[in-house]
Scaffold this motif. Structure first.
Motif, mmCIF file in Angstrom:
data_model
loop_
_atom_site.group_PDB
_atom_site.id
_atom_site.type_symbol
_atom_site.label_atom_id
_atom_site.label_comp_id
_atom_site.label_asym_id
_atom_site.label_seq_id
_atom_site.Cartn_x
_atom_site.Cartn_y
_atom_site.Cartn_z
ATOM 1 N N VAL B 26 -0.089 -0.773 -13.325
ATOM 2 C CA VAL B 26 1.253 -0.232 -13.062
ATOM 3 C C VAL B 26 2.224 -0.901 -14.040
ATOM 4 O O VAL B 26 2.732 -1.992 -13.792
ATOM 5 C CB VAL B 26 1.660 -0.474 -11.592
ATOM 6 C CG1 VAL B 26 3.113 -0.082 -11.361
ATOM 7 C CG2 VAL B 26 0.756 0.310 -10.653
ATOM 8 N N ALA B 31 4.726 4.983 -12.973
ATOM 9 C CA ALA B 31 3.520 4.509 -12.296
ATOM 10 C C ALA B 31 3.874 3.707 -11.045
ATOM 11 O O ALA B 31 3.200 3.803 -10.017
ATOM 12 C CB ALA B 31 2.685 3.657 -13.254
ATOM 13 N N LEU B 32 4.953 2.938 -11.137
ATOM 14 C CA LEU B 32 5.397 2.152 -9.982
ATOM 15 C C LEU B 32 5.798 3.076 -8.822
ATOM 16 O O LEU B 32 5.440 2.829 -7.671
ATOM 17 C CB LEU B 32 6.576 1.253 -10.376
ATOM 18 C CG LEU B 32 7.188 0.419 -9.249
ATOM 19 C CD1 LEU B 32 6.203 -0.643 -8.759
ATOM 20 C CD2 LEU B 32 8.484 -0.242 -9.709
ATOM 21 N N TRP B 35 2.724 4.536 -7.239
ATOM 22 C CA TRP B 35 2.036 3.500 -6.453
ATOM 23 C C TRP B 35 2.737 3.279 -5.111
ATOM 24 O O TRP B 35 2.103 3.193 -4.054
ATOM 25 C CB TRP B 35 1.975 2.197 -7.266
ATOM 26 C CG TRP B 35 1.364 1.054 -6.512
ATOM 27 C CD1 TRP B 35 0.051 0.910 -6.166
ATOM 28 C CD2 TRP B 35 2.055 -0.101 -5.999
ATOM 29 N NE1 TRP B 35 -0.120 -0.266 -5.471
ATOM 30 C CE2 TRP B 35 1.080 -0.903 -5.361
ATOM 31 C CE3 TRP B 35 3.385 -0.530 -6.033
ATOM 32 C CZ2 TRP B 35 1.409 -2.122 -4.751
ATOM 33 C CZ3 TRP B 35 3.716 -1.737 -5.427
ATOM 34 C CH2 TRP B 35 2.730 -2.520 -4.798
#
Lengths: 166, 83
Positions: B26, B31-32, B35
């Motif tokens: 991440v 991407a964070l 997630w």
């Protein structure tokens, strides 16, 4: 940023001490409306408010307001520039925000004040929670505010053309 | 990494902020968010429409491709409505 109220007259008087070369002071005061801001087109609704709570992101708010002021000063010849924004729970009729600009000529002061309000509305991390009889409601960002802020990017008024006017 | 939430994002997540250690892959804002969303519950509710989620990394606005690193302060919030 502050929770407490501000005195518009006192703020202008204080700025005038340091801007004796200015021929024009422009002041904008934003006030909590009695009715909800409601619709996305900016029209007010008939929902009566009991209060409005302003939440903010303290560290980022300070940085953003400073950056906006620097940008205004780079675009217009300002002798003084002030932004005061309140946070916390405010009732209808209460002051929310104060913007003051001072310049040798009025056009720069008017334009810079509009620019500061347009940019702080769309960039400074504040959020309004409206309270009414129906409960709490987070105000949604409005397309007309984005459009108002964008005109300063698209039109990119150069300071040079304004120094002569006023 | 320190996460902070504001306005209805804070209400939906249920906490004002937290410290997290995302997996090593991440490395971007996008991407964070994915997630966090995969954690489900209040996170999934808060992040279901990413068009109304704004992100700041270390108090500067950041797009989905912006990098995130351990030690960063990442803020998630709705479009701003001050003024």
């Amino acid at each position: 940023m502050q929770a407490e109220d501000f005195d518009v007259g006192a703020e202008i008087a204080a700025l005038r001490q340091g801007a004796t070369g200015s021929g024009a002071f422009v002041t904008f005061t934003g006030i909590v409306r009695e009715y909800s801001s409601g619709r996305a087109d900016g029209a007010t609704s008939d929902k009566q408010l009991t209060a409005m709570t302003l939440e903010h992101y303290p560290g980022m708010t300070a940085r953003t307001l400073e950056a906006i002021e620097v940008e205004a000063r780079s675009r217009w010849p300002l002798d003084a520039c002030l932004i005061v924004h309140r946070y916390g729970r405010l009732e209808p009729g209460a002051n929310i925000v104060l913007v003051i600009t001072a310049s040798p000529h009025r056009l720069a002061a008017f334009e810079a004040a509009e620019f500061l309000v347009d940019w702080l509305k769309t960039k400074a991390p504040f959020w309004k929670l409206e309270e009414s009889g129906a409960g709490g409601h987070w105000v949604e960002a409005k397309a007309i505010d984005d459009k108002a802020a964008d005109r300063w990017t698209v039109a990119a008024p150069g300071p040079a053309q304004h120094r002569k006017a006023g | 990494m320190k996460l902070v939430y504001f306005a209805w994002l804070r209400e939906r997540v249920g906490i004002p902020g937290e410290s997290v250690t995302p997996p090593a892959d991440v490395t971007t804002v996008g991407a964070l968010l994915q997630w966090l969303k995969a954690r489900g519950g209040g996170y999934a509710e808060a992040l279901k429409d990413l068009s109304v989620v704004r992100v700041a990394v270390n108090q500067e606005y950041a797009g989905p491709d912006a990098p995130v690193r351990p030690g960063d302060e990442v803020a998630l919030f709705p479009p701003v409505t001050g003024g």
